[in-house]
Design an enzyme around this catalytic site. Structure first.
Site, short mmCIF file in Angstrom:
data_model
loop_
_atom_site.label_atom_id
_atom_site.label_comp_id
_atom_site.label_asym_id
_atom_site.label_seq_id
_atom_site.Cartn_x
_atom_site.Cartn_y
_atom_site.Cartn_z
CG HIS A 36 -22.10 -51.14 14.86
ND1 HIS A 36 -22.14 -49.86 15.37
CD2 HIS A 36 -23.14 -51.24 14.00
CE1 HIS A 36 -23.16 -49.21 14.84
NE2 HIS A 36 -23.79 -50.03 14.01
CD GLU B 221 -25.95 -50.93 16.75
OE1 GLU B 221 -26.38 -51.80 15.96
OE2 GLU B 221 -26.56 -49.89 17.01
CG HIS C 197 -23.44 -48.72 9.46
ND1 HIS C 197 -24.70 -48.99 8.96
CD2 HIS C 197 -23.57 -48.79 10.81
CE1 HIS C 197 -25.54 -49.20 9.95
NE2 HIS C 197 -24.89 -49.08 11.09
CG ASP D 135 -15.09 -61.60 14.31
OD1 ASP D 135 -15.33 -60.39 14.47
OD2 ASP D 135 -13.94 -62.07 14.30
#
Length: 136
Positions: free
Chosen positions: A42, A125, A40, A80
């Site tokens: 963020h 986060e 997942h 990134d």
């Protein structure tokens, strides 16, 4: 006189919180939906602060352009649009929790910043969940 200079940055990364040595049930019990085997993501917000004496010649504690370049090179380029578990060597055997990510970022930057200056990393986060690390 001590002054703090800060630079804000951001990066987007995926991760999975789990321990390889635990069962799926144990990981689910501790990490819940963050243990999703498909990962997942963020949108992390980062604030890096350097505290030190003002240089009487330049008027700077630290040139913010230099700080910006260090963050870009050692954090944004490294994290990134990456899967932290799979693409970032520091997390090969380290669970990429917000706490651990902040410590890794601090360590990556600390070697490039004058050791007479204090360094602090604040990592968001989510807009409401963030951690702070200053080397202690």
């Amino acid at each position: 006189m001590q002054v703090t200079v800060s630079r804000k940055a951001h990066f987007n990364s995926a991760h999975r919180l789990y321990r390889k040595d635990w069962t799926m049930e144990q990981n689910d019990a501790v990490f819940g939906k963050c243990n999703n085997p498909n990962f997942h993501g963020h949108n992390y917000e980062l604030i890096v602060s350097v505290t030190g004496e003002i240089d009487p010649e330049t008027g700077f504690v630290m040139d913010v352009k230099i700080l910006s370049d260090l963050i870009k090179e050692h954090v944004e380029n490294a994290f990134d649009h990456k899967n932290l578990n799979l693409d970032v060597p520091e997390f090969a055997d380290l669970n990429p929790t917000a706490e651990n990510i902040a410590v890794v970022i601090w360590n990556k930057l600390r070697v490039h910043i004058d050791h007479n200056m204090k360094l602090e990393v604040v990592l968001y986060e989510t807009p409401r969940n963030f951690v702070t690390y200053n080397g202690n």
